[in-house]
Motif scaffolding. Structure first.
Motif, mmCIF file in Angstrom:
data_model
loop_
_atom_site.group_PDB
_atom_site.id
_atom_site.type_symbol
_atom_site.label_atom_id
_atom_site.label_comp_id
_atom_site.label_asym_id
_atom_site.label_seq_id
_atom_site.Cartn_x
_atom_site.Cartn_y
_atom_site.Cartn_z
ATOM 1 N N ASP A 1 -6.789 -20.043 -60.284
ATOM 2 C CA ASP A 1 -7.072 -18.205 -60.366
ATOM 3 C C ASP A 1 -5.806 -17.586 -60.502
ATOM 4 O O ASP A 1 -5.574 -16.929 -61.414
ATOM 5 N N THR A 2 -5.247 -17.498 -59.488
ATOM 6 C CA THR A 2 -4.073 -16.359 -59.042
ATOM 7 C C THR A 2 -3.056 -16.584 -58.171
ATOM 8 O O THR A 2 -2.737 -17.792 -57.397
ATOM 9 N N ILE A 3 -2.043 -16.739 -58.818
ATOM 10 C CA ILE A 3 -0.862 -16.692 -58.137
ATOM 11 C C ILE A 3 -0.090 -15.497 -57.195
ATOM 12 O O ILE A 3 -0.583 -14.712 -58.066
ATOM 13 N N GLU A 4 -0.246 -15.572 -56.134
ATOM 14 C CA GLU A 4 0.416 -14.398 -55.338
ATOM 15 C C GLU A 4 1.882 -15.326 -54.799
ATOM 16 O O GLU A 4 2.013 -16.166 -53.921
ATOM 17 N N HIS A 5 2.299 -13.482 -55.269
ATOM 18 C CA HIS A 5 3.836 -13.576 -54.764
ATOM 19 C C HIS A 5 4.421 -14.653 -56.358
ATOM 20 O O HIS A 5 5.383 -13.569 -57.065
ATOM 21 N N GLY A 6 4.379 -15.951 -56.360
ATOM 22 C CA GLY A 6 5.777 -16.203 -57.267
ATOM 23 C C GLY A 6 7.202 -15.779 -57.775
ATOM 24 O O GLY A 6 7.743 -15.537 -58.504
ATOM 25 N N TYR A 7 7.925 -15.548 -56.284
ATOM 26 C CA TYR A 7 9.540 -15.180 -56.655
ATOM 27 C C TYR A 7 9.980 -16.609 -57.159
ATOM 28 O O TYR A 7 9.297 -17.261 -56.683
ATOM 29 N N GLY B 1 10.809 -4.857 -51.867
ATOM 30 C CA GLY B 1 10.638 -3.832 -52.352
ATOM 31 C C GLY B 1 11.090 -2.576 -51.789
ATOM 32 O O GLY B 1 12.283 -1.535 -51.526
ATOM 33 N N ASN B 2 10.494 -2.599 -50.063
ATOM 34 C CA ASN B 2 10.464 -1.021 -49.809
ATOM 35 C C ASN B 2 11.715 -1.611 -48.396
ATOM 36 O O ASN B 2 12.201 -0.522 -47.749
ATOM 37 N N LEU B 3 11.502 -2.457 -47.962
ATOM 38 C CA LEU B 3 12.841 -3.025 -47.400
ATOM 39 C C LEU B 3 14.328 -2.415 -48.359
ATOM 40 O O LEU B 3 14.837 -1.723 -47.541
ATOM 41 N N VAL B 4 13.964 -2.547 -49.326
ATOM 42 C CA VAL B 4 15.639 -1.908 -50.220
ATOM 43 C C VAL B 4 14.818 -0.375 -50.266
ATOM 44 O O VAL B 4 16.586 0.273 -49.828
ATOM 45 N N ILE B 5 14.425 -0.251 -50.131
ATOM 46 C CA ILE B 5 13.603 1.899 -50.977
ATOM 47 C C ILE B 5 13.867 2.205 -49.653
ATOM 48 O O ILE B 5 14.350 3.300 -49.487
ATOM 49 N N ASN B 6 13.956 1.153 -48.335
ATOM 50 C CA ASN B 6 14.053 2.464 -46.873
ATOM 51 C C ASN B 6 15.086 1.974 -46.494
ATOM 52 O O ASN B 6 15.101 1.850 -44.993
ATOM 53 N N LYS B 7 15.538 0.783 -47.233
ATOM 54 C CA LYS B 7 17.163 0.973 -46.394
ATOM 55 C C LYS B 7 16.921 0.064 -45.025
ATOM 56 O O LYS B 7 17.803 0.509 -43.935
ATOM 57 N N ASP B 8 16.231 -0.502 -44.762
ATOM 58 C CA ASP B 8 15.472 -1.265 -43.696
ATOM 59 C C ASP B 8 16.710 -2.149 -42.959
ATOM 60 O O ASP B 8 17.311 -2.611 -42.542
ATOM 61 N N LYS B 9 17.130 -1.099 -41.793
ATOM 62 C CA LYS B 9 18.251 -1.980 -40.797
ATOM 63 C C LYS B 9 17.894 -2.847 -39.703
ATOM 64 O O LYS B 9 19.837 -3.642 -39.632
ATOM 65 N N ARG B 10 16.909 -3.349 -39.517
ATOM 66 C CA ARG B 10 16.418 -4.665 -39.212
ATOM 67 C C ARG B 10 17.591 -6.237 -40.047
ATOM 68 O O ARG B 10 17.110 -6.812 -40.037
ATOM 69 N N PHE B 11 17.039 -5.590 -41.878
ATOM 70 C CA PHE B 11 17.705 -6.417 -42.434
ATOM 71 C C PHE B 11 19.234 -5.941 -43.036
ATOM 72 O O PHE B 11 19.386 -6.705 -44.127
ATOM 73 N N GLU B 12 20.140 -5.503 -42.849
ATOM 74 C CA GLU B 12 21.107 -4.918 -43.098
ATOM 75 C C GLU B 12 21.923 -6.061 -43.363
ATOM 76 O O GLU B 12 23.099 -5.606 -44.657
ATOM 77 N N LYS B 13 22.402 -7.165 -43.298
ATOM 78 C CA LYS B 13 23.421 -8.206 -43.445
ATOM 79 C C LYS B 13 22.654 -8.935 -43.870
ATOM 80 O O LYS B 13 23.517 -9.753 -45.172
ATOM 81 N N ASP B 14 21.229 -9.070 -44.748
ATOM 82 C CA ASP B 14 20.901 -9.597 -45.994
ATOM 83 C C ASP B 14 20.409 -9.176 -46.974
ATOM 84 O O ASP B 14 19.899 -9.088 -47.663
ATOM 85 N N ILE B 15 20.744 -7.809 -46.913
ATOM 86 C CA ILE B 15 19.723 -6.772 -47.776
ATOM 87 C C ILE B 15 20.122 -6.964 -49.250
ATOM 88 O O ILE B 15 19.805 -6.489 -49.974
ATOM 89 N N ASP B 16 21.999 -6.980 -49.156
ATOM 90 C CA ASP B 16 22.239 -7.751 -50.664
ATOM 91 C C ASP B 16 21.380 -8.799 -51.524
ATOM 92 O O ASP B 16 21.487 -8.677 -52.581
ATOM 93 N N ILE C 1 18.373 -9.551 -50.809
ATOM 94 C CA ILE C 1 16.984 -8.962 -50.674
ATOM 95 C C ILE C 1 16.845 -8.030 -51.856
ATOM 96 O O ILE C 1 16.450 -8.813 -52.509
ATOM 97 N N LYS C 2 18.312 -7.368 -51.863
ATOM 98 C CA LYS C 2 18.299 -6.586 -53.091
ATOM 99 C C LYS C 2 18.071 -6.948 -54.532
ATOM 100 O O LYS C 2 17.316 -7.059 -55.428
ATOM 101 N N ARG C 3 18.803 -8.290 -55.020
ATOM 102 C CA ARG C 3 19.241 -8.759 -55.718
ATOM 103 C C ARG C 3 18.077 -9.390 -55.923
ATOM 104 O O ARG C 3 17.431 -10.090 -57.547
#
Length: 149
Positions: free
Chosen positions: A19-25, A50-65, A67-69
């Motif tokens: 009935d529903t698809i959650e995520h679907g990346y 999206g929240n990681l990108v908007i908040n510029k989360d330092k925990r994922f700094e090396k992977d942010i590009d 994640i953003k893409r």
């Protein structure tokens, strides 16, 4: 409901009658057409990335590009789904890293807006499709609709 990503996974879930698809990346137009044919509701959960990108989360700094893409591609797919008339609803995946309970729902609405959908439309389709996804009775739907006015 199926929590699934990838064209293969989403296609399999839709073919099985979910009935529903959650995520679907990473889905493509092909999977969107199938969801439309089967009236599958898509809950794209934009907030986790999206929240990681908007908040510029330092925990994922090396992977942010990366994640953003991925996030930006997902925004484009959400916009395409909207243009195609695919049923969608808001679901934030609240509780995961960077997505707070309650706030996550409002974040998700804002991500849909960032995808190019008017806020009023996001709320309207989320209520309509959310009630359908939850399989509410007619009485429950009337009560909820009355409360939202």
């Amino acid at each position: 409901m199926a929590h699934v990503n990838s064209p293969y996974g989403v296609n399999m879930a839709v073919e099985c009658g979910i009935d529903t698809i959650e995520h679907g990346y990473f889905i493509t137009e092909r999977e969107l057409y199938k969801m439309g044919e089967k009236e599958t509701i898509w809950i794209p959960t934009l907030s986790p990335l999206g929240n990681l990108v908007i908040n510029k989360d330092k925990r994922f700094e090396k992977d942010i590009d990366i994640i953003k893409r991925v996030y930006e591609e997902h925004l484009k797919t959400v916009n395409l789904a909207y243009e195609m008339g695919i049923k969608m609803a808001v679901g934030s995946d609240s509780g995961c890293h960077g997505v707070l309970h309650v706030d996550g729902t409002f974040d998700e609405i804002n991500h849909f807006v960032k995808a190019g959908i008017k806020k009023e439309e996001v709320i309207k389709m989320s209520i309509k499709n959310g009630m359908k996804a939850c399989n509410l009775s007619e009485g429950e739907k009337k009560y909820l609709t009355k409360c939202l006015k």
